[in-house]
Design a protein around this motif. Structure first.
Motif, PDB file in Angstrom:
ATOM      1  N   SER B  95      14.891  61.246 -14.707  1.00  6.78           N
ATOM      2  CA  SER B  95      15.515  61.911 -13.627  1.00  6.78           C
ATOM      3  C   SER B  95      16.841  62.009 -13.763  1.00  6.78           C
ATOM      4  O   SER B  95      17.733  62.906 -13.424  1.00  6.78           O
ATOM      5  N   ARG B 100      18.929  64.958 -11.882  1.00  5.70           N
ATOM      6  CA  ARG B 100      18.420  65.040 -10.576  1.00  5.70           C
ATOM      7  C   ARG B 100      18.862  63.577  -9.647  1.00  5.70           C
ATOM      8  O   ARG B 100      19.169  64.015  -8.555  1.00  5.70           O
ATOM      9  N   VAL B 101      19.471  62.719 -10.363  1.00  2.00           N
ATOM     10  CA  VAL B 101      20.177  61.772  -9.858  1.00  2.00           C
ATOM     11  C   VAL B 101      21.375  61.133 -10.594  1.00  2.00           C
ATOM     12  O   VAL B 101      21.436  61.590 -11.920  1.00  2.00           O
ATOM     13  N   LEU B 114      17.795  54.965  -6.948  1.00  2.00           N
ATOM     14  CA  LEU B 114      17.481  56.240  -7.681  1.00  2.00           C
ATOM     15  C   LEU B 114      15.773  56.338  -7.502  1.00  2.00           C
ATOM     16  O   LEU B 114      15.465  57.471  -8.062  1.00  2.00           O
ATOM     17  N   ILE B 116      13.769  56.338  -5.638  1.00  2.00           N
ATOM     18  CA  ILE B 116      13.351  57.504  -4.349  1.00  2.00           C
ATOM     19  C   ILE B 116      13.241  58.920  -4.972  1.00  2.00           C
ATOM     20  O   ILE B 116      12.027  59.265  -4.809  1.00  2.00           O
ATOM     21  N   THR B 117      14.075  59.421  -5.693  1.00  2.00           N
ATOM     22  CA  THR B 117      13.867  60.748  -6.012  1.00  2.00           C
ATOM     23  C   THR B 117      12.723  60.722  -7.165  1.00  2.00           C
ATOM     24  O   THR B 117      11.842  61.678  -6.941  1.00  2.00           O
ATOM     25  N   THR B 118      12.715  59.944  -8.073  1.00  2.00           N
ATOM     26  CA  THR B 118      11.688  59.792  -9.163  1.00  2.00           C
ATOM     27  C   THR B 118      10.153  59.526  -8.556  1.00  2.00           C
ATOM     28  O   THR B 118       9.466  60.412  -8.830  1.00  2.00           O
ATOM     29  N   LEU B 120       9.446  60.526  -5.348  1.00  2.95           N
ATOM     30  CA  LEU B 120       9.012  61.561  -4.802  1.00  2.95           C
ATOM     31  C   LEU B 120       8.673  62.859  -5.656  1.00  2.95           C
ATOM     32  O   LEU B 120       7.694  63.536  -5.544  1.00  2.95           O
ATOM     33  N   ASP B 121       9.456  62.905  -6.753  1.00  2.00           N
ATOM     34  CA  ASP B 121       9.145  63.999  -7.606  1.00  2.00           C
ATOM     35  C   ASP B 121       7.830  63.798  -8.403  1.00  2.00           C
ATOM     36  O   ASP B 121       7.020  64.797  -8.582  1.00  2.00           O
ATOM     37  N   GLN B 157      10.257  61.519   4.353  1.00  3.55           N
ATOM     38  CA  GLN B 157      11.068  60.562   4.968  1.00  3.55           C
ATOM     39  C   GLN B 157       9.933  59.872   6.353  1.00  3.55           C
ATOM     40  O   GLN B 157       9.064  60.389   6.401  1.00  3.55           O
ATOM     41  N   ASP B 298      14.684  57.380   3.786  1.00  2.00           N
ATOM     42  CA  ASP B 298      14.895  58.343   2.618  1.00  2.00           C
ATOM     43  C   ASP B 298      13.568  58.497   1.777  1.00  2.00           C
ATOM     44  O   ASP B 298      13.666  59.212   0.819  1.00  2.00           O
ATOM     45  N   TYR B 300      11.885  55.678   0.405  1.00  2.00           N
ATOM     46  CA  TYR B 300      11.341  54.696  -0.526  1.00  2.00           C
ATOM     47  C   TYR B 300      10.276  53.925   0.152  1.00  2.00           C
ATOM     48  O   TYR B 300       9.812  54.113   1.409  1.00  2.00           O
TER      49      TYR B 300
END
Lengths: 418, 301
Positions: B95, B100-101, B114, B116-118, B120-121, B157, B298, B300
């Motif tokens: 990511s 992405r982050v 970080l 969180i993005t990974t 959700l992706d 969320q 967010d 998590y």
């Protein structure tokens, strides 16, 4: 702490906003030494920031930012503590009227409800409302704690008169087991330790009551009900022909070799094996999660129910429920909701609102038919297929339903089958 | 078995198995979020029981921050292989590489947020509609508010003020396209319950949980393990201590405790006398009073 043989007791708290529920729970955790030092340090620090001397016990429970800012409980929080006698789960529920649905949420699985009454105010509407909901939800044990006794000079007379008030209105409700305790949550009188200020009180402190409540018979062990959650078909060597019906026994006891009926089809068979994980057992009872195999190859799927041949629930498509409306969106007439009952799911419509209950006076209102948030009403339901039902009084598992609005996917109502 | 009641561990086990089967009954493509820590190991063991003799019907998904205890990774790979289940790894490093982050800077930088993005992706990429996690309500005050079935909107969320009421054993797992759920079968377990159960069932765990001589450095009151990611400050020095870990997070932020507990039984003994919560040594929770709640909002877990 070794408590291997000990049972789990779930209880909920009820009472008005400022009756001190959070303080009581904080006191219970603090005096039973269930608070860790870093938690204590954090709360001491926050208390100081708010200008409070010592420790604000209520801060142990309110976990969300908005709750701490406003000093109120918004949503159910679950707390845990263990004594040498039992493990406890507390559903800490909000007192605010607009969050009644959360109180219902916390109370639905409780063995006991602790109802708090402010000694200065006695029984008020909120007390009645919460006690009514506790009785509606069939909570087996109620412990009435008359709190803030320190503010009424620990008066035995005040306590007795509140007990009398409570007895008077609760006699109209179906409550099996009520106990009364005079306490001061703030100072810890009769919470964990016996009060030295109220030597006139002959009963036990609250924790002792909670530790000794008889809860083994809270679950129905007579009527055997096994809703099938999923069918296990292992594609592996040694288990080619295995068809296991996985689920949690809702009530009653099952034994190998017993004759059973599968509903709604009505087919009958015999229990071949019962498994808890890899372990095979001869008998199993509620609330065990097991896998059952049968002698015959019967078509069974999720939502079906395995019961004893000679003790069966009612198969019904139309029945009455006491409904608690939980959603901001009011009841829409003729709307088809999804009804969830055990592991079964069907469509349902509310055919008629029979009456609404005024939760303050327990009076029935047959004129007003609108159901909005926090309303409680008796309604007639019709479902798309027959459900295998019991009355909620007999069986908390097979007597309860929820309604889901398909346009929002939200749970809009909870119901208890009459 | 003549009294017909369960003790508390049996009841917690039964409840968790019920929830795991309910996930399978209601969702199309659920996974177990697997970190190699004791809670995700416990969940995986319970899933094995829930579906025996069939195989665990869930893939394991690991959000790999790249800052791992090597032993936890080895344990993860061995377990997935032994159970014959699919292992999905979402990589925070990837990511970062993809832009992405952005990596945090400074002395206390971590890759915690970080994830969180990974996460959700990865959920989106693999079309996961329910992620089963080992979160427990006793861990942290925001987690105390968590439902068994916890709804996440299309942005991943959590809205703590608008949770679905959860009554009796009726769990509503309905969602719109793009949304998903998190499921927490061991919500009602405490740290002590987990250790009592792991010990009773003789479940294997990474030896990081057991006390050994380890190279560590004292930072913010915790013993941080030496690793290739550790940058020593001028006033810090590496020492050897008998250490074990109560939680396994990123190697850069997980503090060990001095301990002699080198068997499961001794851990049970030690945990019962602990005066600090297990997350007391996690610097990610110390950032602010509502650090966990903010992260959870967010996305998590």
């Amino acid at each position: 702490m070794k408590i291997d043989k000990n049972q789990l007791l779930r209880f909920t708290t009820a009472g008005s906003v400022d009756d001190g529920k959070s303080t009581l729970i904080g006191r219970l955790l603090y005096d039973s030494k269930s608070i860790f030092e870093d938690q204590l340090a954090a709360v001491k620090n926050s208390s100081k920031q708010k200008g409070i001397e010592g420790v604000d016990l209520a801060m142990f429970t309110d976990g969300l930012k908005d709750e701490r800012e406003q000093g109120i409980t918004i949503d159910v929080a679950y707390r845990y503590f263990t004594t040498p006698k039992r493990k406890f789960i507390i559903a800490d529920t909000p007192g605010h009227i607009q969050y009644t649905r959360n109180m219902v949420t916390g109370a639905s699985t409780a063995n006991a409800a602790v109802v708090l009454i402010d000694a200065r105010h006695g029984v008020i509407e909120q007390t009645k409302r919460h006690t009514f909901i506790a009785s509606l939800l069939n909570i087996p044990h109620i412990i009435v704690c008359v709190n803030k006794m320190d503010l009424v000079s620990y008066s035995e007379e005040t306590f007795n008169s509140i007990v009398e008030q409570f007895e008077e209105f609760s006699s109209k409700l179906l409550i099996k087991d009520v106990r009364y305790i005079p306490i001061s949550a703030l100072d810890g009188d009769n919470v964990v330790n016996r009060s030295e200020n109220m030597t006139w009180f002959q009963g036990s402190p609250m924790l002792h009551e909670l530790e000794t409540l008889h809860i083994s018979s809270d679950i129905n062990k007579i009527d055997a009900r096994f809703p099938v959650q999923t069918v296990l078909r292992p594609q592996r060597k040694g288990f080619e022909d295995y068809r296991g019906y996985a689920g949690r026994i809702a009530s009653g006891i099952y034994r190998v070799n017993e004759e059973v009926a599968i509903l709604p089809s009505g087919f009958t068979s015999k229990i071949k094996t019962i498994n808890v994980g890899e372990t095979e057992v001869e008998e199993a009872f509620a609330p065990m999660s097991v896998a059952i195999t049968l002698e015959d190859d019967v078509d069974i799927s999720r939502g079906d129910m395995i019961v004893k041949k000679n003790n069966q629930p009612k198969l019904s498509q139309e029945f009455d429920v006491m409904l608690c409306w939980l959603n901001n969106a009011p009841l829409k007439s003729r709307t088809k909701y999804t009804i969830m009952h055990t592991s079964n799911e069907q469509k349902a419509v509310i055919k008629e609102v029979v009456y609404k209950v005024d939760v303050n006076t327990f009076k029935r209102n047959e004129e007003d038919k609108d159901l909005t948030m926090n309303d409680i009403a008796r309604v007639k339901l019709k479902t798309s297929h027959r459900l295998m039902i019991d009355s909620y009084r007999d069986n908390r598992s097979t007597g309860s339903i929820i309604l889901v609005d398909e346009s929002t996917k939200e749970t809009v109502a909870a119901g208890m089958i009459v | 078995m003549s009294t017909y009641y369960l003790n508390y561990l049996e009841e917690l086990e039964s409840e968790a198995i019920f929830i795991l089967r309910e996930v399978w009954g209601q969702f199309q493509n659920p996974v177990i979020l697997f970190s190699g820590g004791k809670d995700s190991i416990l969940i995986t063991h319970l899933a094995k029981k829930a579906f025996h003799p069939a195989k665990i019907p869930f893939a394991l998904m690991h959000v790999d921050t790249g800052h791992n205890f090597p032993e936890a990774i080895q344990f993860r790979d061995d377990l997935a292989k032994q159970l014959g289940v699919n292992l999905i790894v979402g990589s925070v490093q990837e990511s970062i590489d993809k832009g992405r982050v952005t990596e945090e800077k400074g002395k206390n930088a971590t890759r915690n947020a970080l994830q969180i993005t990974t996460l959700l992706d990865s959920l989106e990429e693999h079309k996961v509609d329910c992620a089963i996690g080992g979160g427990r309500r006793d861990e942290e005050k925001a987690r105390a508010k968590e439902r068994f079935f916890s709804h996440r909107d299309e942005f991943g969320q959590w809205d703590p003020k608008n949770q679905r009421p959860e009554l009796w054993n009726l769990l509503n797992g309905k969602y719109f396209e793009g949304e998903h759920f998190r499921a927490f079968p061991i919500s009602n377990w405490t740290e002590m319950d987990v250790w009592n159960y792991l010990t009773k069932e003789k479940i294997e765990i990474p030896s990081l949980y057991l006390a050994h001589q380890r190279d560590v450095v004292k930072r913010n009151g915790s013993w941080i393990p030496n690793s290739e990611f550790l940058k020593l400050e001028p006033n810090e020095e590496i020492v050897s201590k008998k250490i074990r870990f109560r939680t396994l997070g990123d190697i850069t932020i997980t503090g060990g405790i001095e301990s002699d507990a080198d068997t499961m039984e001794k851990i049970v003994e030690e945990v019962s006398t602990m005066r600090e919560t297990e997350r007391g040594n996690r610097s990610d929770d110390k950032r602010s009073e509502t650090a966990m709640e903010d992260r959870k909002k967010d996305g998590y877990f």
